[in-house]
Design a protein around this motif. Structure first.
Motif, PDB file in Angstrom:
ATOM      1  N   UNK A  60       0.834  -1.206   0.000  1.00 22.34           N
ATOM      2  CA  UNK A  60       0.000   0.000   0.000  1.00 22.34           C
ATOM      3  C   UNK A  60       0.868   1.255   0.000  1.00 22.34           C
ATOM      4  N   UNK A  61       1.927   1.251   0.811  1.00 24.17           N
ATOM      5  CA  UNK A  61       2.820   2.406   0.855  1.00 24.17           C
ATOM      6  C   UNK A  61       3.534   2.580  -0.482  1.00 24.17           C
ATOM      7  N   UNK A  62       3.960   1.465  -1.095  1.00 23.88           N
ATOM      8  CA  UNK A  62       4.639   1.532  -2.383  1.00 23.88           C
ATOM      9  C   UNK A  62       3.693   2.070  -3.466  1.00 23.88           C
ATOM     10  N   UNK A  63       2.443   1.618  -3.447  1.00 26.08           N
ATOM     11  CA  UNK A  63       1.461   2.092  -4.422  1.00 26.08           C
ATOM     12  C   UNK A  63       1.165   3.579  -4.227  1.00 26.08           C
ATOM     13  N   UNK A  64       1.033   4.002  -2.978  1.00 24.76           N
ATOM     14  CA  UNK A  64       0.801   5.428  -2.724  1.00 24.76           C
ATOM     15  C   UNK A  64       1.961   6.280  -3.206  1.00 24.76           C
ATOM     16  N   UNK A 118       3.895  10.047  -7.385  1.00 21.75           N
ATOM     17  CA  UNK A 118       4.963  10.447  -8.304  1.00 21.75           C
ATOM     18  C   UNK A 118       6.328  10.369  -7.677  1.00 21.75           C
ATOM     19  N   UNK A 119       6.453   9.823  -6.494  1.00 25.74           N
ATOM     20  CA  UNK A 119       7.763   9.672  -5.865  1.00 25.74           C
ATOM     21  C   UNK A 119       8.469   8.480  -6.490  1.00 25.74           C
TER      22      UNK A 119
END
Length: 82
Positions: free
Chosen positions: A70-74, A79-80
């Motif tokens: 979830x953190x990776x998808x966010x 755009x990070x």
């Protein structure tokens, strides 16, 4: 077999064994079910400690992995770039 299924089937089996053992007593089926449910809960706390720990560890790893996804998808949606 997953730890969750092993623990679930163990609890269910314990319930069935206790209920079948109480059938010849002549009690009402609902009373037998309630006694078997309570007894299987209490016995599982003692008899299935290792399986419960395995299940909790497995659930914890799944939750941790999903949080990371979830953190990776966010981060990707924001755009990070890593």
């Amino acid at each position: 077999m997953s730890p969750f299924m092993k623990y679930l089937l163990g609890r269910l089996g314990l319930f069935v064994v206790i209920a079948v053992a109480l059938l010849p007593t002549g009690l009402h089926l609902l009373v037998i079910a309630m006694i078997a449910l309570l007894a299987s809960f209490l016995l599982s706390l003692v008899l299935m400690r290792r399986w419960r720990t395995e299940m909790a560890t497995d659930v914890d790893s799944v939750v941790r992995r999903r949080r990371e996804q979830k953190a990776r998808l966010r981060a990707e949606l924001a755009g990070d770039d890593d």
